[in-house]
Motif scaffolding. Structure first.
Motif, PDB file in Angstrom:
ATOM      1  N   GLU A  15       1.109  -1.151  -0.176  1.00 52.52           N
ATOM      2  CA  GLU A  15       0.167  -0.152  -0.263  1.00 52.52           C
ATOM      3  C   GLU A  15       0.714   1.250   0.478  1.00 52.52           C
ATOM      4  N   ALA A  16       2.651   1.097   0.166  1.00 53.02           N
ATOM      5  CA  ALA A  16       3.130   2.400   0.737  1.00 53.02           C
ATOM      6  C   ALA A  16       3.870   2.503  -0.777  1.00 53.02           C
ATOM      7  N   ALA A  17       4.212   1.065  -1.038  1.00 48.69           N
ATOM      8  CA  ALA A  17       5.328   1.150  -2.096  1.00 48.69           C
ATOM      9  C   ALA A  17       5.007  -0.410  -2.844  1.00 48.69           C
ATOM     10  N   VAL A  18       5.388  -0.365  -4.421  1.00 50.65           N
ATOM     11  CA  VAL A  18       5.423  -1.866  -5.471  1.00 50.65           C
ATOM     12  C   VAL A  18       6.910  -2.775  -4.613  1.00 50.65           C
ATOM     13  N   ASP A  19       8.141  -1.304  -4.331  1.00 51.03           N
ATOM     14  CA  ASP A  19       9.409  -1.979  -4.393  1.00 51.03           C
ATOM     15  C   ASP A  19       9.614  -2.778  -3.179  1.00 51.03           C
ATOM     16  N   LEU A  20      10.271  -3.345  -2.782  1.00 55.25           N
ATOM     17  CA  LEU A  20      10.294  -4.111  -0.915  1.00 55.25           C
ATOM     18  C   LEU A  20      11.212  -3.114  -0.251  1.00 55.25           C
ATOM     19  N   THR A  21      11.818  -2.443  -1.079  1.00 50.69           N
ATOM     20  CA  THR A  21      13.056  -1.669  -0.300  1.00 50.69           C
ATOM     21  C   THR A  21      11.975  -0.164  -0.040  1.00 50.69           C
ATOM     22  N   GLY A  22      10.603   0.423  -1.214  1.00 46.02           N
ATOM     23  CA  GLY A  22      10.021   1.546  -0.459  1.00 46.02           C
ATOM     24  C   GLY A  22       9.328   0.698   0.640  1.00 46.02           C
ATOM     25  N   GLN A  23       8.618  -0.264   0.965  1.00 44.22           N
ATOM     26  CA  GLN A  23       7.404  -0.485   1.897  1.00 44.22           C
ATOM     27  C   GLN A  23       8.750  -0.793   2.978  1.00 44.22           C
ATOM     28  N   VAL A  43       4.682  -8.102  -7.574  1.00 43.07           N
ATOM     29  CA  VAL A  43       4.882 -10.203  -7.687  1.00 43.07           C
ATOM     30  C   VAL A  43       4.100 -10.349  -6.260  1.00 43.07           C
ATOM     31  N   ALA A  44       3.006 -11.368  -6.483  1.00 41.69           N
ATOM     32  CA  ALA A  44       2.272 -11.899  -5.333  1.00 41.69           C
ATOM     33  C   ALA A  44       3.577 -12.396  -4.801  1.00 41.69           C
ATOM     34  N   LEU A  45       3.184 -12.459  -3.592  1.00 37.70           N
ATOM     35  CA  LEU A  45       4.165 -13.524  -2.367  1.00 37.70           C
ATOM     36  C   LEU A  45       4.061 -15.466  -2.938  1.00 37.70           C
ATOM     37  N   ALA A  46       3.296 -15.760  -3.207  1.00 39.59           N
ATOM     38  CA  ALA A  46       3.280 -17.276  -3.290  1.00 39.59           C
ATOM     39  C   ALA A  46       3.931 -17.219  -5.147  1.00 39.59           C
ATOM     40  N   ASP A  47       4.204 -16.274  -5.567  1.00 40.10           N
ATOM     41  CA  ASP A  47       4.584 -16.476  -7.269  1.00 40.10           C
ATOM     42  C   ASP A  47       6.054 -15.968  -7.595  1.00 40.10           C
ATOM     43  N   LEU A  48       6.534 -15.669  -6.060  1.00 38.43           N
ATOM     44  CA  LEU A  48       7.856 -14.715  -5.893  1.00 38.43           C
ATOM     45  C   LEU A  48       8.590 -16.011  -6.675  1.00 38.43           C
ATOM     46  N   SER A  49      10.050 -15.624  -7.140  1.00 33.31           N
ATOM     47  CA  SER A  49      11.157 -16.875  -7.680  1.00 33.31           C
ATOM     48  C   SER A  49      11.511 -16.871  -5.955  1.00 33.31           C
ATOM     49  N   VAL A  50      12.719 -18.529  -5.993  1.00 35.24           N
ATOM     50  CA  VAL A  50      13.679 -18.875  -4.478  1.00 35.24           C
ATOM     51  C   VAL A  50      14.399 -17.356  -4.669  1.00 35.24           C
ATOM     52  N   HIS A  51      14.403 -17.270  -5.525  1.00 39.20           N
ATOM     53  CA  HIS A  51      16.082 -15.539  -5.253  1.00 39.20           C
ATOM     54  C   HIS A  51      15.379 -14.599  -4.455  1.00 39.20           C
ATOM     55  N   ALA A 261       4.179   6.652  -0.465  1.00 43.62           N
ATOM     56  CA  ALA A 261       4.361   6.997   0.781  1.00 43.62           C
ATOM     57  C   ALA A 261       4.383   6.936   1.564  1.00 43.62           C
ATOM     58  N   ASP A 262       3.706   8.518   1.209  1.00 39.69           N
ATOM     59  CA  ASP A 262       3.634   9.682   2.107  1.00 39.69           C
ATOM     60  C   ASP A 262       1.898   9.659   2.888  1.00 39.69           C
TER      61      ASP A 262
END
Length: 292
Positions: A15-23, A43-51, A261-262
């Motif tokens: 809800e704050a950012a698309v990228d994890l760094t922003g979240q 990307v939805a959590l269940a669809d994340l690659s192992v990396h 984010a703001d």
């Protein structure tokens, strides 16, 4: 309410950012201890690659955040009761493994929107699916949380109680703002269900069914403060997870933008103020008892 008067605050990161760094940066600005995960880098959590999963686990851990819940797509608006059940079973299995990696035990689900079935058949199928999912979750050592959003048991407390009776390990996730968009009074829904609530999403809105405008907690018509007061008076001791929908609205295909984010942090400060006011009487009572 007893125990620690400091509420456990968290927020749904995308809800704050698309990228994890922003979240993670938004949570750091708020200074909150928790985060709820739904999607990372779109990307939805269940669809994340192992990396990408390993990277996410490392970054969340390095940020010192507790993962309070994983928000799944199981039984949601995009997966009606006629959709293949195998997709939900597979997602549950994937998320159960992720729960171990993130150190959380909760996965959010819904109870399947109808898709042209008769009411009785819809209900029977939805209850059967949720019961099977809850049993599988128990085998994995995790707990499913049913949200009052899309699905058979979303807006009716009697249906929610029946779902709980048929899936004994299931618990409830209560969202304060869903009633405005879905056409019911959230507080009235909550009254008979408060004792079964294990997790809370906080949002507020104005408008009506299918035409909600989302606003900061306390600025809308969802009776957020009344809902939170009822939960606190009922002994609720779980997390309050901010999901303001001010910019990001997954069901509409809207992702966070540069302003998200703001606005997320602003909504978080409003939630802090609301909880501070609600908890003030408890704090005063604890102080008086300490002096006696």
């Amino acid at each position: 309410m007893q125990g620690d008067l400091r509420p456990a605050l968290a927020g749904i990161g995308d809800e704050a950012a698309v990228d994890l760094t922003g979240q993670l940066a938004a949570m750091r600005r708020l200074g909150w201890p928790g985060i709820e995960l739904r999607a990372v880098d779109g990307v939805a959590l269940a669809d994340l690659s192992v990396h990408d999963l390993r990277r996410t686990v490392r970054q969340v851990s390095a940020a010192g955040l507790d993962v309070v819940c994983l928000a799944s797509r199981i039984g949601n608006w995009a997966r009606p009761i006629t959709a293949p059940f195998d997709a939900d079973l597979r997602e549950l299995d994937v998320l159960a493994g992720q729960c171990g990696a993130f150190g959380t035990r909760y996965v959010r689900i819904m109870s399947y929107p109808n898709d042209g079935l008769a009411e009785a058949e819809w209900g029977a199928r939805a209850r059967e699916r949720v019961a099977r999912l809850a049993e599988r979750a128990t085998e994995h050592g995790i707990t499913l949380l049913h949200e009052n959003c899309a699905g058979w048991a979303a807006a009716d407390p009697d249906r929610a109680l029946r779902l709980l009776a048929e899936a004994s390990s299931l618990r409830l996730l209560f969202d304060t703002g869903n009633g405005v968009d879905h056409g019911y009074d959230a507080l009235e829904l909550l009254r008979p269900l408060a004792g079964h609530v294990a997790h809370v999403h906080v949002k507020d809105a104005t408008g009506g069914p299918g035409a909600a405008t989302y606003v900061r907690p306390g600025d809308g018509e969802a009776r957020v403060a009344d809902c939170l007061r009822l939960l606190l008076n009922s002994g609720y001791a779980g997390s309050f997870s901010l999901e303001p929908h001010l910019v990001a609205r997954p069901h509409d295909g809207e992702q966070a933008d540069a302003s998200a984010a703001d606005r997320f942090v602003d909504a978080g400060r409003a939630l802090e103020r609301m909880l501070g006011e609600l908890l003030a009487p408890y704090a005063a009572g604890a102080s008086a008892r300490g002096r006696s």
